[in-house]
Each structure stands twice: as C-alpha cells, then as structure tokens.
Design a protein around this motif. Structure first.
Motif, PDB file in Angstrom:
ATOM      1  N   UNK A 257      50.011  48.002  42.885  1.00 26.76           N
ATOM      2  CA  UNK A 257      49.372  47.235  43.792  1.00 26.76           C
ATOM      3  C   UNK A 257      47.867  47.332  43.553  1.00 26.76           C
ATOM      4  N   UNK A 258      47.392  48.491  43.519  1.00 25.54           N
ATOM      5  CA  UNK A 258      46.144  48.625  43.558  1.00 25.54           C
ATOM      6  C   UNK A 258      45.306  48.190  42.202  1.00 25.54           C
ATOM      7  N   UNK A 259      46.360  48.586  41.141  1.00 24.54           N
ATOM      8  CA  UNK A 259      45.897  48.263  39.662  1.00 24.54           C
ATOM      9  C   UNK A 259      45.861  46.749  39.491  1.00 24.54           C
ATOM     10  N   UNK A 260      46.592  46.035  40.240  1.00 34.21           N
ATOM     11  CA  UNK A 260      46.603  44.543  40.214  1.00 34.21           C
ATOM     12  C   UNK A 260      45.545  44.024  41.127  1.00 34.21           C
ATOM     13  N   UNK A 261      45.091  44.829  42.210  1.00 34.06           N
ATOM     14  CA  UNK A 261      43.939  44.114  42.763  1.00 34.06           C
ATOM     15  C   UNK A 261      42.559  44.338  42.057  1.00 34.06           C
ATOM     16  N   UNK A 262      42.547  45.512  41.287  1.00 34.89           N
ATOM     17  CA  UNK A 262      41.672  45.738  40.595  1.00 34.89           C
ATOM     18  C   UNK A 262      41.326  45.010  39.533  1.00 34.89           C
ATOM     19  N   UNK A 263      42.309  44.565  38.844  1.00 38.88           N
ATOM     20  CA  UNK A 263      42.144  43.463  37.681  1.00 38.88           C
ATOM     21  C   UNK A 263      41.880  42.172  38.176  1.00 38.88           C
ATOM     22  N   UNK A 264      42.726  41.604  39.000  1.00 39.64           N
ATOM     23  CA  UNK A 264      42.372  40.444  39.780  1.00 39.64           C
ATOM     24  C   UNK A 264      40.822  40.140  40.349  1.00 39.64           C
ATOM     25  N   UNK A 265      40.400  41.292  40.780  1.00 38.93           N
ATOM     26  CA  UNK A 265      38.719  41.172  41.139  1.00 38.93           C
ATOM     27  C   UNK A 265      38.131  41.213  39.848  1.00 38.93           C
ATOM     28  N   UNK A 266      38.398  41.893  38.695  1.00 38.39           N
ATOM     29  CA  UNK A 266      37.518  42.072  37.582  1.00 38.39           C
ATOM     30  C   UNK A 266      37.572  40.546  36.775  1.00 38.39           C
ATOM     31  N   UNK A 267      38.773  39.856  36.810  1.00 38.09           N
ATOM     32  CA  UNK A 267      38.889  38.738  36.047  1.00 38.09           C
ATOM     33  C   UNK A 267      38.752  37.613  36.907  1.00 38.09           C
ATOM     34  N   UNK A 268      38.791  37.707  38.177  1.00 33.00           N
ATOM     35  CA  UNK A 268      38.718  36.648  39.190  1.00 33.00           C
ATOM     36  C   UNK A 268      40.039  35.728  38.825  1.00 33.00           C
ATOM     37  N   UNK A 269      41.265  36.288  38.852  1.00 38.09           N
ATOM     38  CA  UNK A 269      42.333  35.350  38.774  1.00 38.09           C
ATOM     39  C   UNK A 269      43.237  35.957  39.719  1.00 38.09           C
ATOM     40  N   UNK A 270      44.430  35.392  39.726  1.00 39.06           N
ATOM     41  CA  UNK A 270      45.588  35.558  40.546  1.00 39.06           C
ATOM     42  C   UNK A 270      47.049  35.307  39.978  1.00 39.06           C
ATOM     43  N   UNK A 271      47.750  36.313  40.158  1.00 34.83           N
ATOM     44  CA  UNK A 271      49.103  36.375  39.425  1.00 34.83           C
ATOM     45  C   UNK A 271      49.105  36.280  38.015  1.00 34.83           C
ATOM     46  N   UNK A 272      50.173  36.193  37.388  1.00 39.25           N
ATOM     47  CA  UNK A 272      50.233  36.228  35.835  1.00 39.25           C
ATOM     48  C   UNK A 272      49.716  35.005  35.137  1.00 39.25           C
TER      49      UNK A 272
END
Length: 208
Positions: A100-115
């Motif tokens: 979950x932490x990895x998902x949070x990190x990448x969603x913040x980086x790419x400004x995206x949500x979900x797959x």
C-alpha cells in the motif's frame, strides 16, 4: 512529497523476476573473478591463464547475447505482465502494509489513481472497497484535507501508462548497457589473444 524507490515499482507490478535478476548478479560476480584472474595472468605472463580468460569471456559474451534476445522477447509481453501484476497488488491495498505504501508513493509521483482508472478501487474484489466503498486513498487526490487518509475526488487517469513508460525506458537502458559491456569484453578478449601471441613469439625468439 513521498520518495519513490525502485522497490516501489517492484512491489506494485508484482515482479516475479527475482531469480532472473539473481542470475545476472551471479554472472557479474563471476566476471569480476575472471577479470582478476586475467590481470594475474597478464602480470605473470602465463599463457594458460590468459587462454582460459579469453575462453571464459567468450562464453560470457554468448550468454549475455542469449539474455539480450530473451529480454527483447519478454519486452513484447511486458504490457500484459505489468497490468496483471498491478491489478493483483491493488486488490490487496489496505493503506497499511508495504504494498500500500508503494502504491501511495507512485500515485503521488504520477498524480494518478488505480491501474487504468480510479474506479479500480471500487471493484468488489479489492480489500479497499470492503471498508471504504465510497472514497479513495488520499494519495489519489491533489486536493485533500490535512492528515486525511481518504478523499472523494481522485485523479482521472490511472497509473498504468506512467509506470509502464518508465519501466520500458529503464528496460532499454539496461539492454544498451549490456550491449556496451559486451563490446568492452570483446576488446578484452582480443587484447588477451594478442598478448598470448606476443608471449609465444617472445618464447620462440629466446629459444633460438
């Protein structure tokens, strides 16, 4: 802003290539040992060691060439593999564990949500939907309350395209890097063969 690491990518795409990576690392360590042996052979002017050095490096070059072909073939399957892995890890998202932490990190980086889109979180197959059926993780939103763990207006785009693009870029860098290293190895093989020839000529000259 949360710092993104290589491990975040590995966790999110559910990489199963650890054995492949460990194999490449093992080959690299083996080559370091061979390089030391080659230096020793050159210092001692030992033809046998230099010959073994040249033969072993040739085999390593062939192995890397085979790996490069495999990597190119696998690259055509990368899209499907990444998407499937991301869906698998997203279904386990609970905003607490390392995935979950990895998902949070990448969603913040790419400004995206979900797959593919934020609606992936609303799938009945996800752990998130069971406890948060109407909201999204706070990392999915640009505008959110301070210290909030959820939000209601997520980014419209999914993370798949951004992550896949970066992975393909890294993949190509790795392939070109391996190709450059193979060229250097071939130069070392040629140098070793020339040095063996020089030693042989020297021995023949002294025996006259």
């Amino acid at each position: 802003t949360q710092h993104t690491t290589t491990n975040d990518f590995i966790l999110v795409v559910e990489s199963r290539n650890t054995i492949f990576g460990a194999g490449l690392i093992s080959v690299g360590i083996f080559q370091q040992v061979i390089a030391i042996a080659g230096c020793y052979g050159a210092f001692r002017r030992h033809r046998g060691i230099l010959l073994g050095f040249a033969i072993t490096l040739t085999l390593c070059c062939l192995l890397k060439f085979a790996v490069a072909i495999m990597a190119h073939l696998f690259r055509s399957q990368l899209d499907h593999t990444v998407q499937r892995g991301m869906h698998n890890t997203l279904s386990k998202f609970n905003n607490k564990d390392t995935i979950s932490q990895a998902w949070n990190s990448l969603q913040m980086k790419y400004q995206c949500c979900g797959v593919m889109a934020a609606s992936d979180y609303m799938s009945t197959e996800t752990l998130w939907h069971k406890t948060n059926p109407t909201v999204f993780p706070s990392s999915c939103c640009l505008l959110k309350k301070v210290n909030a763990t959820t939000c209601s207006k997520p980014y419209k785009k999914g993370c798949y395209e951004g992550i896949l693009g970066d992975l393909k870029h890294s993949w190509m860098i790795a392939i070109f890097g391996a190709a450059a290293f193979v060229i250097i190895q071939k130069m070392a093989i040629i140098s070793s063969c020339l040095y063996q020839w020089q030693i042989k000529k020297t021995i023949q000259y002294r025996s006259l």
